[in-house]
Design a protein around this motif. Structure first.
Motif, short mmCIF file in Angstrom:
data_model
loop_
_atom_site.label_atom_id
_atom_site.label_comp_id
_atom_site.label_asym_id
_atom_site.label_seq_id
_atom_site.Cartn_x
_atom_site.Cartn_y
_atom_site.Cartn_z
N LYS A 81 0.72 -1.38 0.03
CA LYS A 81 0.02 0.03 0.40
C LYS A 81 0.73 1.52 0.21
O LYS A 81 1.75 1.77 1.02
CB LYS A 81 -0.80 0.44 1.40
N VAL A 82 0.98 1.91 -0.88
CA VAL A 82 1.76 3.79 -1.11
C VAL A 82 1.06 5.15 -0.89
O VAL A 82 0.77 5.56 -0.52
CB VAL A 82 1.71 4.04 -2.34
N ASP A 83 -1.18 4.69 -0.51
CA ASP A 83 -1.73 5.40 -0.03
C ASP A 83 -2.41 4.76 1.28
O ASP A 83 -2.20 3.55 1.81
CB ASP A 83 -2.67 5.61 -1.31
N ASP A 84 -3.18 6.15 1.51
CA ASP A 84 -4.11 5.81 3.16
C ASP A 84 -5.36 7.01 3.15
O ASP A 84 -4.98 7.94 2.60
CB ASP A 84 -3.20 6.00 3.94
N ILE A 85 -6.07 6.58 4.32
CA ILE A 85 -7.07 7.55 4.07
C ILE A 85 -6.30 8.84 4.64
O ILE A 85 -5.67 8.56 5.10
CB ILE A 85 -8.47 7.09 5.29
N PRO A 86 -7.06 10.40 4.40
CA PRO A 86 -6.65 11.28 4.76
C PRO A 86 -7.23 11.88 6.82
O PRO A 86 -8.02 11.61 7.24
CB PRO A 86 -7.23 12.90 3.76
N TYR A 87 -6.36 12.93 7.11
CA TYR A 87 -6.83 12.40 8.17
C TYR A 87 -7.96 14.00 8.05
O TYR A 87 -7.32 14.37 6.61
CB TYR A 87 -5.43 13.98 8.77
N GLY A 88 -8.52 14.15 9.09
CA GLY A 88 -9.47 14.99 9.01
C GLY A 88 -10.53 15.04 8.13
O GLY A 88 -11.59 15.20 7.76
N GLY A 89 -10.72 13.63 8.25
CA GLY A 89 -11.43 13.39 6.55
C GLY A 89 -11.72 13.65 5.38
O GLY A 89 -10.23 14.15 4.96
N GLY A 90 -12.87 13.21 4.31
CA GLY A 90 -12.79 13.68 3.11
C GLY A 90 -12.63 12.32 1.97
O GLY A 90 -12.49 11.94 2.21
N PRO A 91 -12.85 13.11 0.70
CA PRO A 91 -12.85 12.14 -0.06
C PRO A 91 -11.80 11.25 -0.57
O PRO A 91 -10.30 12.72 -0.08
CB PRO A 91 -13.62 12.75 -0.83
#
Ligand code: SAH
Length: 221
Positions: free
Chosen positions: A48-58
């Protein structure tokens, strides 16, 4: 000039770099490209090279660590390599971002003059963890006011434009052309082009042989 490209899609560059002027320039040793895939240095088992954003959002954000690992490798390794340049190596790191400074020919000229190595960091998804720019000291650069799906095309556009400013990449004749008064409106044979019953002719002045007049015309066309 050595271009180092950090991208999770290095194959996207293949066709453009394997033909025409950029191919010739690589074969002649004027420019060089190297690719570094963040997936090759990820620690987790799914690469994996990506993850969900802190603070939320798409969307997803590219993680900092794999990119920083590669950046460190490039800056350390190439220093130890046999150097085909007589001058000391100078690295510039550019992070492609639609919100960055707009790329222009004068930027291409000064990059070609001042650096031996340019590292491009290509984003995907919603972009790259901001700490990458902070740690690497990268300049954020945009190639225009539109949003692409990734930084690869932007890196290619910039490399192409920087490469033509590097010594030896354009032939002598082409380089000279660049210094001449040039026009965006140009013509070649035939002198009279017929299309759907109409004749489109080359402006008379270009056939006149009067170079002073031709230069004047080119300044305004
Ligand atoms: N959500 C982001 C857009 C990300 S686009 C935003 O609004 O800023 C995904 C990636 O494509 C970016 O990380 C960047 O590397 C690249 N990119 C998109 N448009 C670009 C442009 N005009 N110039 C340079 N890079 C661009």
């Amino acid at each position: 000039m050595h271009f180092h490209i950090i991208s999770i899609f290095p194959k996207l560059f293949d066709s453009y770099l394997s033909d025409s002027i950029l191919k010739r320039a690589q074969d002649a040793g004027h420019i060089q490209f190297s690719f570094y895939d963040p997936r090759s240095v990820t620690q987790n088992k799914h690469k994996k090279v990506d993850d969900i954003p802190y603070g939320g959002g798409p969307g997803m954000v590219m993680m900092a660590e794999p990119i920083i690992t590669l950046w460190e490798e490039i800056t350390k390794k190439t220093l130890k390599e046999k150097i085909p340049f007589t001058k000391k190596r100078h690295f510039k790191t550019i992070l492609l971002s639609p919100g960055g400074n707009t790329f222009r020919t004068d930027m291409a000229k000064s990059l070609a003059q001042d650096y031996t190595d340019i590292i491009f960091i290509c984003g995907r998804y919603e972009g790259i963890d901001a700490r990458v720019a902070e740690i690497t000291g990268a300049e954020l650069v945009s190639i225009g006011n539109y949003v692409l799906t990734g930084g690869e095309l932007a890196a290619m556009v910039m490399s192409d434009s920087i490469a033509r400013q590097c010594n030896g990449v354009l032939g002598k004749r082409e380089s000279l052309e660049e210094e001449r008064i040039s026009s965006h409106e140009m013509y070649t044979r035939p002198e009279h082009l017929k299309h759907r019953g109409r004749v489109y002719s080359v402006p008379e002045v270009l056939l006149s042989g009067n170079h002073k007049k031709i230069d004047e015309w080119r300044e305004t066309h």
